[in-house]
Design an enzyme around this catalytic site. Structure first.
Site, mmCIF file in Angstrom:
data_model
loop_
_atom_site.group_PDB
_atom_site.id
_atom_site.type_symbol
_atom_site.label_atom_id
_atom_site.label_comp_id
_atom_site.label_asym_id
_atom_site.label_seq_id
_atom_site.Cartn_x
_atom_site.Cartn_y
_atom_site.Cartn_z
ATOM 1 N N CYS A 1 34.800 20.732 114.844
ATOM 2 C CA CYS A 1 34.675 19.524 114.199
ATOM 3 C C CYS A 1 36.180 19.255 113.781
ATOM 4 O O CYS A 1 36.551 17.902 113.589
ATOM 5 C CB CYS A 1 33.674 19.253 113.301
ATOM 6 S SG CYS A 1 33.099 20.955 112.453
ATOM 7 N N ARG B 1 33.498 33.452 116.686
ATOM 8 C CA ARG B 1 32.901 33.894 115.487
ATOM 9 C C ARG B 1 32.762 35.267 115.538
ATOM 10 O O ARG B 1 32.408 35.876 116.395
ATOM 11 C CB ARG B 1 31.457 33.171 115.201
ATOM 12 C CG ARG B 1 31.755 31.739 115.119
ATOM 13 C CD ARG B 1 30.564 30.920 114.977
ATOM 14 N NE ARG B 1 30.804 29.351 115.034
ATOM 15 C CZ ARG B 1 29.670 28.417 115.221
ATOM 16 N NH1 ARG B 1 28.367 29.058 114.696
ATOM 17 N NH2 ARG B 1 30.189 27.280 115.100
ATOM 18 N N GLN C 1 30.330 25.597 123.041
ATOM 19 C CA GLN C 1 29.391 24.986 122.528
ATOM 20 C C GLN C 1 29.431 23.478 123.566
ATOM 21 O O GLN C 1 30.431 22.868 124.036
ATOM 22 C CB GLN C 1 29.690 24.366 121.355
ATOM 23 C CG GLN C 1 29.538 25.460 120.152
ATOM 24 C CD GLN C 1 29.734 24.773 118.739
ATOM 25 O OE1 GLN C 1 30.735 24.272 118.538
ATOM 26 N NE2 GLN C 1 28.820 25.462 117.851
ATOM 27 N N ASP D 1 29.418 20.827 122.762
ATOM 28 C CA ASP D 1 29.827 19.961 121.321
ATOM 29 C C ASP D 1 30.092 18.617 121.474
ATOM 30 O O ASP D 1 30.666 17.972 122.380
ATOM 31 C CB ASP D 1 30.771 20.636 120.592
ATOM 32 C CG ASP D 1 30.591 20.462 119.225
ATOM 33 O OD1 ASP D 1 29.729 20.170 118.618
ATOM 34 O OD2 ASP D 1 31.436 21.403 118.452
ATOM 35 N N HIS E 1 31.051 15.218 118.329
ATOM 36 C CA HIS E 1 30.848 14.532 117.183
ATOM 37 C C HIS E 1 30.695 13.093 117.211
ATOM 38 O O HIS E 1 31.522 12.448 117.832
ATOM 39 C CB HIS E 1 32.196 15.038 116.036
ATOM 40 C CG HIS E 1 31.928 16.518 116.107
ATOM 41 N ND1 HIS E 1 32.665 17.559 116.858
ATOM 42 C CD2 HIS E 1 31.510 17.359 115.141
ATOM 43 C CE1 HIS E 1 32.395 18.641 116.344
ATOM 44 N NE2 HIS E 1 31.659 18.475 115.345
ATOM 45 N N LYS F 1 19.220 18.110 109.058
ATOM 46 C CA LYS F 1 19.463 18.667 110.441
ATOM 47 C C LYS F 1 17.965 18.796 111.595
ATOM 48 O O LYS F 1 17.123 18.973 110.997
ATOM 49 C CB LYS F 1 20.386 19.913 110.526
ATOM 50 C CG LYS F 1 19.337 21.229 110.068
ATOM 51 C CD LYS F 1 20.189 22.326 110.242
ATOM 52 C CE LYS F 1 19.374 23.550 109.842
ATOM 53 N NZ LYS F 1 19.967 25.048 109.890
ATOM 54 N N HIS G 1 27.070 16.069 113.902
ATOM 55 C CA HIS G 1 27.502 17.148 114.633
ATOM 56 C C HIS G 1 26.425 17.406 115.737
ATOM 57 O O HIS G 1 25.256 17.474 115.153
ATOM 58 C CB HIS G 1 27.867 18.496 114.019
ATOM 59 C CG HIS G 1 28.562 18.338 112.905
ATOM 60 N ND1 HIS G 1 29.897 18.890 112.700
ATOM 61 C CD2 HIS G 1 28.439 17.719 111.661
ATOM 62 C CE1 HIS G 1 30.240 18.698 111.463
ATOM 63 N NE2 HIS G 1 29.681 18.023 110.788
#
Length: 735
Positions: free
Chosen positions: A422, A451, A469, A471, A473, A556, A602
């Site tokens: 992000c 991570r 991911q 991913d 945004h 979420k 997200h």
RNA sequence: GCCACCGUAGCUCAGUGGUAGAGCACUCCCUUGGUAAGGGAGAGGUCAUGGGUUCAAGUCCCAUUGGUGGCUCCA
């Protein structure tokens, strides 16, 4: 005298206190026979519990009218089975084994116990333990609850010398522990009585008090051991007393129980099936990925075959994203520390990030200046006054505490492997001005993040330290939030449907209204929460609302998918974020010609490509649909006399992009078939002189007993292209 | 990170202090066979790594590393 309200709303009056059993009997003999327990005003209790006041009750049985196993019934059965298993273990291993804590779980139960020096429990004992469990169940002893005054109960427990049970009782009574130091509060859902005004302790005897095995226990239980049906011990693990690593280490013995032996067998079979589907085993067998200790724990090396699966999946998701108006971006794998101080990831999530990368020359200078390690760490953690002031002003809070602010010349800068995408995406959004007319801006990236997962937590593809991911945004106006959430859910629906994962649910994480840890206005939260719920509703997926499960910056949605053998997997999330716009000072120009903060969503609905591929490997047991298969077709010549025709067929398939190979080995066709079947290749084309003559291929589809017979090569090529393009089994391949 | 167990050929595994094994895979030879493994030969191992005990260690002890099952954690 009690008036009892039944689940259908009907009322029954009794002229004296009644037990659950009496009520069941008053409804029908069948129900009385089937009854395991009773729920009184929502609280699960023993069937023998006497009710002397008005109450709403329901009789708990093994299964509901649709013959589906009842959750409360299973709870009672398994809780009781835990007692029976503990007794069996003491019979087999020895009375010196001290039992500590034995609750039911989602899939069975466990009992933590202390096995003294010189005694041992291992899987070698399972057969004997299971035999003893079966005997106790067959004896059909009544399970008898009795109460003892507090002091008598405590003396009784102390006399028995089991310090865990003494501790349980003392905790339950709200007393300081006399036998146990340290540790955390008792389990929220412990098998012990909860702190209450109760002047007594409750015990359950498996049989008659004083004669048979018994245990300090809150209950409730089934009326007799025969009602357990079938139970067995499953595995051993270690656990700490009260989950506290400074406390005693106990052996946790897992087991499970079902109303019937057939259901237990079914469960054990499913477990075996699940073990066979283990993506780590299949991944090795089918050469899909490799983890190498020289590269590092939790870091996946995708081999050519696995890369195909991952890439096909990514292409599929990408194509759907394109349809939804996403735009793709690429960002690097690292970023400056200050970026993550701005986003708040560093050092807040310090423990789950790789350590910062400090540039070599800066490190050398720090060393030369005599900077200690501790000092360096604090200088890495520090935040410049400028950055802190900006963030605090924009978030209208002391987001960066004064004690983290540090003079610029003390600060040590560095880079971090990115733990999230992000911040990079926020910078892309911020790099150009935006009008409300351009919104929403949907930036998508298959972004790789790193991570620091604890080593004990790493597991194949499902828990790793570097992962990509799916991913994106979504930078949107507040009004656009509902439609964007909806879009995320419909994407998930499309993709799950194509993969044959028809059974999934979502968890909507809402804020805990009593807490003040959340940022953003109550009004925005209400809207966003309503949007999440509405999206889940409109898609017709099952969903649960979970207050207190929201992130601090917004509500979420989590996706949980059930695979083909009924196991649930938590995949990705969609999160609404009111905070990031402030942190990064993002804005768009509204119709009022003023700057406004965008809301950021997200979303990584499949979590990570690694995890999702791992789930898919298990879902398909390695037998991927044709479009995902690393190798879609293998051509098996009867002998090398037909090799040339085999090459011709191979060329025809490869020319249209089908992933085909030719088995040129000097083997009989039976052996070639065996090998290809083991590798779960969707289609085998057996080619011999007959086929060569007719420009045909003899087709064998995976999962189909009989071969499909000969068909013209051109037709097979066309059909398999259609199968791949449509992602459906045109030619009849089966998992 | 903590606890327990485990690490022998590419893979699956046997080997309980006395000369490192099997099956599959691999290479070569024979076989040219129409739907789930034809036959033979060969090659392949600092027994995870490093220390220790012992006349002798794959085997016993310690440490390290990796894996597995749990615990704890998970933006």
């Amino acid at each position: 005298m009690p008036t009892i309200t039944l689940p259908d709303g009907s009322k029954k009056s009794f002229d004296k206190p009644v037990s659950g059993k009496d009520i069941a009997a008053s409804i029908g003999a069948g129900l009385a026979k089937a009854a395991l327990g009773v729920k009184i005003d929502g609280e699960l209790r023993d069937l023998a519990t006497v009710i002397d006041r008005d109450a709403s009750i329901s009789i708990v049985t093994e299964r509901d009218r649709q013959k589906v196993l009842d959750k409360d019934g299973l709870y009672l059965i398994r809780h009781s089975a835990a007692h029976v298993m503990a007794e069996a273990i003491q019979d087999v291993i020895g009375k010196e084994v001290q039992i500590a804590y034995g609750p039911p779980t989602d899939t069975g139960f466990f009992y933590d116990m202390y096995v003294p020096e010189g005694k041992k429990i291992s899987s070698d004992h399972f057969a004997a333990i299971n035999k003893r469990i079966a005997e106790i169940i067959a004896e059909n002893r009544p399970i008898t609850r009795y109460e003892v005054a507090t002091n008598d109960g405590l003396s009784k427990l102390k006399a028995e010398g089991n310090k865990y049970k003494v501790d349980n009782a003392e905790r339950a009574l709200g007393m300081p522990s006399s036998v146990y130091k340290g540790g955390k509060p008792a389990f929220a859902d412990a098998s012990v009585a909860r702190p209450s005004a109760s002047p007594s302790l409750t015990f359950y005897a498996t049989g008659n008090p004083g004669q048979n095995w018994e245990d300090l226990c809150r209950g409730p239980h089934v009326p007799s051991t025969g009602r357990i049906g079938a139970a067995c011990v499953l595995s051993l693990a270690s656990a700490y007393w009260h989950g506290d690593e400074n406390s005693d280490r106990l052996i946790r013995v897992y087991g499970t129980a079902f109303p019937t032996q057939a259901e237990l067998d079914e469960y054990l079979k499913q477990k075996e099936e699940a073990a066979k589907r283990d993506h780590r085993v299949i991944g090795k067998h089918l050469r899909l990925f490799h983890i190498d200790e020289d590269v590092g724990q939790g870091l996946i090396l995708w081999t050519p075959r696995g890369s195909i699966v991952r890439k096909e999946l990514q292409n599929f998701i990408s194509a759907e994203l394109k349809k939804q108006g996403y735009t793709e971006v690429f960002t690097p794998h690292i970023g400056r520390l200050e970026l993550y101080k701005t986003s708040g990831h560093f050092p807040y999530y310090k423990d789950s990030q790789f350590a910062p990368i400090v540039e070599r020359q800066a490190l050398e200078e720090l060393c030369k200046s005599g900077c200690s390690c501790a000092e360096m760490m604090s200088r890495v953690d520090g935040v410049s006054a400028r950055l802190a002031a900006g963030i605090n002003e924009r978030t209208k809070a002391t987001t960066i505490a004064a004690d983290r602010i540090m003079a610029d010349d003390k600060l040590v800068d560095g880079f971090m492997l990115k733990p999230m995408n992000c911040p990079h995406h926020a910078k892309i959004f911020g790099s150009s001005p935006h009008s409300y007319r351009d919104m929403p801006v949907r930036l998508a990236e298959f972004g790789t993040v790193y991570r620091w997962e604890q080593s004990g937590e790493l597991n194949g593809l499902t828990r790793v330290r570097g992962f990509t991911q799916d991913d994106a945004h979504l930078f949107c106006t507040e009004d656009q939030v509902p439609a964007e959430i909806q879009g995320c859910l419909s994407l998930v629906k499309t993709i799950f449907n194509v993969l044959g994962m028809k059974d999934y649910r979502v968890r909507v994480g809402l804020r805990d209204k009593d807490s003040n840890k959340y940022t953003g206005s109550a009004e925005s939260w209400d809207k966003a929460e309503a949007a999440c719920i509405a999206a889940a509703q409109s898609l017709g997926v099952t969903f649960s609302q979970e207050p207190g499960e929201a992130a601090f910056y917004g509500p979420k949605i989590d996706f949980v998918v059930k695979d083909v053998i009924g196991r649930e997997w938590q995949l990705g999330t969609v999160q609404v974020d009111y905070q990031m716009g402030n942190r990064f000072d993002l804005s768009y120009i509204g119709p009022d010609n003023k700057a406004h903060r965008p809301v950021v969503i997200h979303r990584a609905p499949f979590g990570s490509m690694e995890r999702f591929c791992g789930v898919l490997i298990e879902h398909f047991a390695g037998a991927f649909p044709t479009w995902l298969s690393p190798e879609q077709v293998r051509i098996l010549p009867i002998s090398d006399k037909t090799l040339d025709y085999g090459r011709e067929a191979l060329a025809a398939l490869q020319a249209v992009g089908v992933r085909a190979t030719l088995d040129e080995s000097n083997e009989r066709v039976q052996a070639k078939i065996k090998v290809a079947a083991d590798e779960k290749i969707p289609y085998m084309l057996i080619v011999g002189p007959r086929d060569a003559e007719n420009k045909a291929v003899s087709v064998r589809a995976r999962g189909v007993e009989k071969d499909l017979g000969a068909m013209p090569l051109a037709k097979f090529v066309a059909d398999i292209q259609a199968e791949i393009a449509s992602k459906s089994a045109v030619l009849g391949v089966k998992p």
